[in-house]
Design a protein around this motif. Structure first.
Motif, short mmCIF file in Angstrom:
data_model
loop_
_atom_site.label_atom_id
_atom_site.label_comp_id
_atom_site.label_asym_id
_atom_site.label_seq_id
_atom_site.Cartn_x
_atom_site.Cartn_y
_atom_site.Cartn_z
N GLY A 153 0.83 -1.20 0.00
CA GLY A 153 0.00 0.00 0.00
C GLY A 153 0.86 1.24 0.00
N ASN A 154 0.22 2.39 -0.02
CA ASN A 154 1.01 3.63 0.01
C ASN A 154 0.48 4.64 1.04
N ILE A 155 -0.22 4.09 2.08
CA ILE A 155 -0.70 4.96 3.15
C ILE A 155 -0.02 4.55 4.46
N TYR A 156 0.50 5.50 5.21
CA TYR A 156 0.97 5.19 6.57
C TYR A 156 0.20 6.05 7.57
N SER A 157 -0.22 5.42 8.66
CA SER A 157 -1.11 6.06 9.65
C SER A 157 -0.49 5.95 11.02
N ILE A 158 -0.08 7.06 11.56
CA ILE A 158 0.57 7.09 12.88
C ILE A 158 0.45 8.51 13.42
N ASN A 159 0.32 8.64 14.73
CA ASN A 159 0.24 9.98 15.32
C ASN A 159 1.65 10.58 15.40
N GLU A 160 2.01 11.34 14.35
CA GLU A 160 3.38 11.85 14.26
C GLU A 160 3.70 12.90 15.31
N GLY A 161 2.66 13.38 15.99
CA GLY A 161 2.89 14.32 17.09
C GLY A 161 3.73 13.71 18.20
N ASN A 162 3.72 12.36 18.26
CA ASN A 162 4.52 11.67 19.29
C ASN A 162 5.92 11.32 18.80
#
Ligand code: AHG
Ligand code: MN
Ligand code: MN
Ligand code: MN
Length: 338
Positions: A208-217
């Motif tokens: 796939g080409n989507i990454y999902s992570i809370n980059e604020g952390n």
């Protein structure tokens, strides 16, 4: 717009599936039917949220120290009621309840299943009209029928799940579940009040080409996760990078999008929380079951989620799930930069 012919409702689907197993006694079917009912009740409240008194804080905290929202409690209460009414459930473990709830009447004691749930997933999105969900999981109890259920009924590896799934209250409402024989998705048709089979036999893309992570952390992430994020952002025509970043903040919604489109969802351990945030029993295990049944992967960075032996009801684990190639790639980074 053309209307779909030969619509198959959730209940027709459940009955048909049951008929394919001559020894099936209908208990699981009855449970799934009641999960469908509770989902519709929660959906009705979610849909009218701004008009009825279900928004905002409830005023208490749950066992994990989170402020409970009114809708957390509403969903919890209605799912408990529905499962009790099914007569097939001996006990429930819920995010919103410190201890398991035991149905100690005659019917409950003789029931053969236990139920784990995150009644309302994505609490922070309730008040702002963003997708939220319900996550559930069903196990055969290991305690004897006729006796009171015990914690051991819930502390089983995710591989033992009999069924698992989620409901997403989104731009449309969907129920997605698996009994270990592929994944099927049903969309609620509000005009007839029925979940209708809309996504038969869901398979997730291998890559796939989507990454999902809370980059604020970011600052608190393990080095391997930081490097993987960098990898996602670099330009490379062979692998179609840079990838797209998408993060809603409701596990159900983030996972569901990636399931259909291909991608990875990550909630890692951090320097602040050594086990991450998500709960094994009622968030990670059911989602991992769906991921694997759809041809994807779910790990804690090194180990298959479904093989972790739970030690407590509200245990947390780091979570990496989605398209096989992306999860494997992340594990390479974790291994290399460990
Ligand atoms: P819940 O609302 O059931 O407590 O779950 C919230 C979870 C999950 O839905 C989501 O993926 C995650 O919390 C988001 O956490 P951050 O706000 O830390 O990104
Ligand atoms: Mn919560
Ligand atoms: Mn949740
Ligand atoms: Mn929740």
């Amino acid at each position: 717009m053309t209307e779909q012919n030969n619509v198959q409702t959730l209940n027709q689907f459940i009955i048909q599936r049951q008929a394919e197993y001559p020894n099936a006694s209908g208990e699981l079917s009855r449970m799934l039917h009641h999960i469908g009912i509770a989902s519709k009740i929660v959906n009705r409240a979610v849909n009218k949220a701004g008009l009825v008194d279900v928004l905002g804080a409830h005023g208490d905290q749950n066992v994990q120290g989170e402020d409970q929202q009114k809708l957390d409690i509403f969903a919890d209460t209605h799912f408990i009621d529905a499962l009790r009414a099914s007569g097939e459930c001996a006990a429930i473990a819920s995010e919103e309840q410190e201890d398991m709830i035991i149905f100690d009447d005659e019917m409950g004691r003789n029931a053969k299943y236990v139920f784990c749930m995150d009644p309302l997933d994505g609490s922070s999105n309730i008040d702002v009209n963003v997708s939220i969900g319900t996550i559930f999981s069903i196990y055969h109890r290991v305690s004897k029928k006729g006796e009171l259920p015990t914690k051991e009924d819930f502390l089983q590896e995710g591989t033992k799940q009999v069924a698992a799934g989620y409901v997403i209250y989104g731009s449309s409402t969907m129920l997605v579940y698996s009994t270990g024989n592929g994944v099927n998705g049903f969309t609620l048709d509000p005009s007839i009040g029925e979940f209708c089979l809309s996504h038969p036999n869901i398979k997730t893309p291998k890559n796939g080409n989507i990454y999902s992570i809370n980059e604020g952390n970011y600052i608190n992430f393990p080095e391997g996760v930081k490097k993987f994020i960098k990898y996602c952002q670099e330009k490379d025509s062979k692998t179609s990078r840079p990838y797209t970043s998408r993060y809603i903040g409701s596990l159900v919604a983030d996972f569901h999008r990636n399931l259909l489109k291909g991608g990875i969802f990550i909630y890692p351990n951090t320097s602040k929380n050594s086990n991450g945030k998500l709960r094994l029993l009622y968030e990670c295990n059911p989602v991992a079951f769906i991921a694997e049944q759809a041809g994807g992967l779910a790990t804690d960075g090194t180990q298959r989620i479904l093989e972790i032996k739970p030690e407590s009801l509200h245990q947390r684990v780091p979570f990496y799930t989605g398209s096989t190639k992306m999860v494997e790639k992340t594990e390479e980074f974790l291994h290399f930069f460990n």
